[in-house]
Design an enzyme around this catalytic site. Structure first.
Site, PDB file in Angstrom:
ATOM      1  CE1 TYR A 173      -0.448   9.807  -0.250  1.00  0.00           C
ATOM      2  CE2 TYR A 173      -2.722  10.221  -0.759  1.00  0.00           C
ATOM      3  CZ  TYR A 173      -1.721   9.405  -0.568  1.00  0.00           C
ATOM      4  OH  TYR A 173      -2.300   8.171  -0.129  1.00  0.00           O
ATOM      5  CG  HIS A 195      -2.188   0.840   1.192  1.00  0.00           C
ATOM      6  ND1 HIS A 195      -3.115   0.621   0.092  1.00  0.00           N
ATOM      7  CD2 HIS A 195      -2.312   1.975   1.724  1.00  0.00           C
ATOM      8  CE1 HIS A 195      -3.770   1.785   0.244  1.00  0.00           C
ATOM      9  NE2 HIS A 195      -3.691   2.580   1.045  1.00  0.00           N
ATOM     10  NE  ARG A 223      -4.902   4.076  -2.838  1.00  0.00           N
ATOM     11  CZ  ARG A 223      -5.595   4.515  -3.580  1.00  0.00           C
ATOM     12  NH1 ARG A 223      -5.431   4.319  -4.924  1.00  0.00           N
ATOM     13  NH2 ARG A 223      -6.661   5.083  -3.256  1.00  0.00           N
TER      14      ARG A 223
END
Length: 289
Positions: free
Chosen positions: A269, A234, A237
């Site tokens: 992010y 993950h 990603r």
């Protein structure tokens, strides 16, 4: 939830478990079975008792918030169906918690991981498969469940992939040449007939590839490279999103590529990018040394 929201099986299982545990607690707390009248009469002190019990059991605030979300969803549905007032439940506040920042790997580490993953198995087609899976996860920003849901009909990969994500929502994801090439090498080496309706990525005996095997090969690769335990499938990603942001990608486009329902999820992010920026600044600035 399955019919109207397209909720995933894992979500349904977790919600059912959370609601069952809540009703079980209330039965013990109130001293009797929880029929409809007892459920409809749950009040604020009963909710406080349940929350306190969660804390005494050592349940973290993030998990308590998830349990409460499941309970609220259940009561919202049941109250509309049976005509009682669910205010005591719906007004209960979840404990505050700080969402952990995504933990991506660097661009160099991502390349090293892909290369090292290909060294973990002696059988050439399995090594090619592992490289293909990891390259697709990183190159397209897919969840591991989305990557393993690709079928033989998806090969060879086109310029765009149509991905069905959480809640059954579809999105289009561009495919990098490196991902297309990695899948081509795997398909050419795979000994099994990759039928259009069957899984693209196969296990050793020809069945669908188990996600635990992908996690295992990633774990071995990251340990060889000395990367932290956060370097999971993950994390690729997360790395996809963070590296796009660093390269100047706009937040709304990244949200669409990731399939996030809310922009606030994608905004995490930006915090990662700011942390990276400050670390770079501290290393490069004369006064930061």
């Amino acid at each position: 939830m399955r019919a109207l929201d397209g909720a995933a099986e894992n979500t349904l299982t977790a919600y059912a478990r959370d609601v069952t545990a809540f009703l079980s607690f209330q039965a013990g707390h109130r001293g009797g079975p929880m029929g409809l009248s007892e459920i409809a009469s749950i009040r604020t002190p009963d909710m406080r008792a349940w929350m306190a019990d969660q804390r005494l059991r050592g349940t973290g605030p993030r998990s308590v918030a998830r349990h409460l979300s499941a309970v609220k969803s259940f009561f919202r549905w049941l109250s509309e169906r049976e005509g009682f007032d669910p205010t005591a439940i719906l007004s209960t506040r979840a404990p505050k918690f700080r969402k952990p920042l995504p933990r991506p790997v660097s661009k160099g580490a991502a390349r090293d991981l892909i290369e090292t993953v290909g060294m973990q198995h002696e059988t050439p087609w399995i090594a090619a498969r592992d490289v293909a899976v990891v390259t697709v996860l990183y190159g397209c920003g897919l969840r591991i469940s989305e990557g393993l849901s690709l079928t033989g009909a998806d090969a060879p990969l086109k310029d765009m992939l149509r991905i069905r994500g959480k809640g059954g929502k579809e999105r289009l994801v561009p495919v990098l040449p490196a991902a297309r090439a990695a899948v081509d090498r795997y398909v050419a080496a795979c000994p099994f007939d990759l039928a259009a309706e069957g899984p693209l990525f196969r296990g050793m005996r020809g069945g669908a590839l188990n996600p635990r095997l992908v996690a295992g090969v990633m774990e071995r690769a990251r340990m060889q490279l000395g990367l932290p335990s956060s370097a999971t499938p993950h994390a690729l990603r997360h790395s996809f999103a963070t590296h796009l942001l660093e390269a100047g990608g706009d937040l709304r486009s990244i949200q669409e590529l990731l399939g996030h329902a809310s922009l606030s999820t994608t905004q995490a992010y930006t915090a990662v990018d700011q942390v990276h920026l400050m670390e770079t600044y501290a290393r490069a600035h004369p006064h930061g040394r």
